[in-house]
Enzyme design. Sequence first.
Site, short mmCIF file in Angstrom:
data_model
loop_
_atom_site.label_atom_id
_atom_site.label_comp_id
_atom_site.label_asym_id
_atom_site.label_seq_id
_atom_site.Cartn_x
_atom_site.Cartn_y
_atom_site.Cartn_z
N GLU A 80 -57.04 -74.71 -71.08
CA GLU A 80 -55.97 -75.22 -70.21
C GLU A 80 -55.13 -74.11 -69.59
OE1 GLU A 80 -56.71 -76.48 -73.16
OE2 GLU A 80 -57.23 -78.58 -72.77
N HIS A 137 -51.96 -87.64 -78.72
CA HIS A 137 -52.50 -88.12 -77.45
C HIS A 137 -51.56 -89.11 -76.74
CE1 HIS A 137 -56.48 -86.48 -78.36
NE2 HIS A 137 -56.93 -86.94 -77.20
#
Lengths: 328, 340
Positions: A60, A129
């Site tokens: 990322e 999440h």
Amino acid sequence: MGQMTYREALNQALREELLRDETVMLMGEDIGLFDGSFKVTQGLYKEFGERRVRDTPISEDTIVGAAVGAALAGLRPVVEIMTINFSLLATDQVVNHAAKIRYMFGGHATVPMVVRMPGGGGHQLGAQHSQSLEVWYATIPGLIVVAPATPADAKGMLKASIRDDNPVIFIENEGLYNTKGEVPEGEYLTPLGRADVKRAGSDVSIVAHSRMVLLALEAAGVLAKEGIEAEVVDLRSLRPLDVETIRASVEKTSHAVVVEEGWGSYGITAETAATIYETAFDFLDAPLVRIAGVEVPMPYNHNMEQACIPTVEQIVAGAKKTLRKAAA
Amino acid sequence: MAIDTQARDKALASHSQDELRGLHHLMLLNRRFEEKVGEMYTRAKVGGFLHLNIGEEATFVGAIKALQPGDYLFSTYREHGHAISHGVDPRRVMAELFGRVDGTSRGRGGSMHLFDGEKRFMGGYAIVAGSIALAVGTALASVYRETNEVTMSFFGDGATNNGTFHESLNLAKVWKLPLVFLCVNNQYGMGSAVERVSAVTEMYRKAAAYDIPAERVDGMDVIAVLDASRAAAARAREEKTPYFIEAVTYRYRGHSMADPGTYRSKEEVEEWRRRDAIEGFRHRLLEAGMATEQDFEADEADVARVVLEAVDFADASPEPDPAVELRKDVYVGDVPVSWR
């Protein structure tokens, strides 16, 4: 006007911008051959090829950093981070680089890029999440942060974000991808930095963003049956915040409920509440009501998770509370 | 590192006299510039953190002289000389250090954040390893546009222990990018000696994990660095592949001006000073008949003039006016910075 899902609207926006501008390119984990983990980029790899739609490793920080570098070189990269939770690995590139470069280099550099990512919970995906972290980015000067709630805004704002010369953090929500709405035919852009009154009303302002706007609209429907006319202000843009639209609404209604899916402490509702108190205090007839996610790491169990996320009932009760009407 | 003097002489002889004299001039300019900056810091003309690169001249001059116009260079917070060597006007560098409006960043960046987009000096950055990822991005743009540019990314030995470094090497190799990774191994990350913090102390070996060709060069030998960098840049340009160079060098001064230097011995510093890149190079130029003492004196006089001009320019440049400058350029276009 045509009906389409939020996902389809985003897909259309990406496709139209890829067709329109050769400098637009997409990067992200499994956005290409796999068609995207939430299928937002479906079909684009096949249509545009791997030069324009680039699969990346699970890196990322460097994906976003590479986008910053590519933007410095004049491309308009659009990065997909699979979920906002994973973007924490890229905060250095977003906060220390993308947001700073123009200013700290004296205005001699531009970073036209977009980082798209969904936040939100409700799908039993657990603590890592399910977060709503948009406020982290919304505190940073140099970033534009938007969070559209409807397919029409999703399309118009994504196109506007791609064409904007600033780094834009584009917040989606996993719970919105399948929602449907009218989307205008043909080419249009939705300006960044402007809130939108999604429902006009005279009794109480409900101020929300992203998926919470849909709950606010549902709550307004419930309240209407009881003779209470709620106005729903969809922030759409978190940075810059459209202070004037918020102020004008509260001036009209004299009551406010501020809502967010994420944690409220130091949150988006903390900012909207402060904005209301600073700009419309004299018009308020009662303290505003703040509704936000329960401040725990998101649990997996369905009932426990649902207990964390604001509900239509809470918004209805909140409106009645500030109006000092007994909750049903 | 064992030095093969015959090979070194041969390498020197493969360069034109003009080029050799240019290398000497540029190294000397950077040395004298940094010395002056240190002096200006003690006189409070320069604020904040100040990281001088005295001792590392052969490494960065050699590497940057391998680049061509249009090539991108990304740097770190020890970057004054990197900027100057890539063509940035020393006067604008000094003005930035003084925090003035004629600085490369209008006085908003300071010592660690020089920038010159026209020269493709893509900036000094203060987050260790952060700019390596940005370099991946310009190299990607070059491939995307099918241009012939190369990107060079400077970073220190300390950056090689950071995740972004590893992600960037991997991505550069996967995407076949024209990117030269230039590791300035000055053997200390702040006060931490390489062997105390890195499992592998020969940094170029880390590139093997990503199947990137790599080599280690004597960072005190400007010709060795230049030749290796030129070959690396040529390969990157033609074959669209990343390349990794580790230049072993030494900074004579502390990590910053605030560094007491207690983590290394005086003897060690003295030993490296005896291998000084500029002194050693002068010796070789004299031996090869490529320059005379008079040439060096002429260079000294010329760089003294450039440095003095830079100071005068910086001194004459106005301070930024907060009423005008403070809120400018946070965004492009008409975006309200804040209503506060």
